[in-house]
Enzyme design. Sequence first.
Site, PDB file in Angstrom:
ATOM      1  N   ASP A  18       0.936  -1.345  -0.031  1.00 18.78           N
ATOM      2  CA  ASP A  18      -0.226  -0.440  -0.232  1.00 18.78           C
ATOM      3  C   ASP A  18       0.888   1.177  -0.375  1.00 18.78           C
ATOM      4  O   ASP A  18       2.153   1.367   1.137  1.00 18.78           O
ATOM      5  CB  ASP A  18      -0.779  -0.364   1.298  1.00 18.78           C
ATOM      6  CG  ASP A  18      -0.507  -0.293   2.678  1.00 18.78           C
ATOM      7  OD1 ASP A  18       0.208   1.327   3.401  1.00 18.78           O
ATOM      8  OD2 ASP A  18       0.161  -1.051   3.488  1.00 18.78           O
TER       9      ASP A  18
ATOM     10  N   GLU B 248      -7.345   4.612  12.343  1.00 26.29           N
ATOM     11  CA  GLU B 248      -6.739   4.596  13.502  1.00 26.29           C
ATOM     12  C   GLU B 248      -6.078   5.153  15.067  1.00 26.29           C
ATOM     13  O   GLU B 248      -5.613   4.900  16.131  1.00 26.29           O
ATOM     14  CB  GLU B 248      -4.821   4.526  13.033  1.00 26.29           C
ATOM     15  CG  GLU B 248      -4.766   3.763  11.324  1.00 26.29           C
ATOM     16  CD  GLU B 248      -3.607   3.703  11.358  1.00 26.29           C
ATOM     17  OE1 GLU B 248      -2.987   4.033  11.710  1.00 26.29           O
ATOM     18  OE2 GLU B 248      -3.842   3.988   9.324  1.00 26.29           O
TER      19      GLU B 248
END
Length: 282
Positions: free
Chosen positions: A85, A176
Site C-alpha cells: 500500500d 487508527e
Amino acid sequence: MAQQRSKIKKTEKKGNQVRETKWVWMIVGMLLFFLGLLTWHYRAGIVYYFRVATSKDKSLSKEAKYDIRNIEIMSRHDDKVFGIDVSTYQEVIDWQQVNTINDQFPIDFVFIRATMGEKGVDDRFGRNWAKIHNRAILRGAYHYFRPNENSVRQARNFIRKVKLQAGDLPPVLDIEEHPRHQSMDSLKVGLKRWLDEVETHYKVKPILYSGDKFYSDFLEKEFAGYTLWIANYNFWVENPKEHWTFWQFSEKGTVRGIRGNVDLNIYNGKIEELEELLIPFK
C-alpha cells in the site's frame, strides 16, 4: 590446624570456581543453541541480508536488516498473495519497475491512499491510480478517517475523488486514531455512517483497516462482519489470524521502483479467492 583450614578453603574455592565455570559454559551453550535455532528459522532473510550487504547494486535496500523477517514471513506463506500500500510518502513511484518484493515475491495487489478527512486528498493519488490501471496488478483505494471530522462529509470526499470500476478492490476505511472530543461509541457511529454511505454509492461492502489492538479493543463487536485488513508488525507474530483477510505485516518493505520503505501485506488466501472480492462486472 591453620594450615588445614587454609587447605580446605582453597579446595572449596577451587570447587566453586569449577562449578561457576560449568554454569558459564552451560549458559553460553544454551545461548549458542538458541542463536542457532534463530539463525536457521530466519535463514532465508539472513541469506538475503548478506546478498544485499555484498552487492554492488546500490538500488537495493539500505535497511536490509528489516528484510530478514519480511523474507521469512513471505517464504513461510508463499502459497498466499502479496501486495503493498502506498501514499504520498512514497513520493514518485516508477510503476513499470513495481513487480516484486525483494526481487522475489510477486506483487498482486496495491492499495493507494486517496483521501483524508473531510477535504484532504493525497497529492499522489491521481498519478498512482492512473499508472497502475494498465498493470496486471489489482488496485484499491483507501480513506484515512479523522475521528474529529464529520463522517458523512468524509465519505463524500472519498466518493468525489475515487471512481471505482469493475475489477477494482472494494473501498477501504482506515481508522487508527482515537477521538479527542467524542466518546468511542460516538466514533463507532461515525464509522458506520461512512461505511453505509460508501456502500450505498459503490454497491459493494467496504473493507475495514485498523491496528490489531485498536480493532480487538474497540471495534471487534460491532464491525466483525466486515472484510478486515489488520496491521500487526510484531516480530514474533508469523501467521495471520483466521479473521484477518489482509495482514499488513511490515512497514519496512523493499520494492524496486519505490524509494525508501513501503508497507507489505498478505492476502490470507489464494488469488482466486481474492478475485471474488473484486467489484463485479455487470
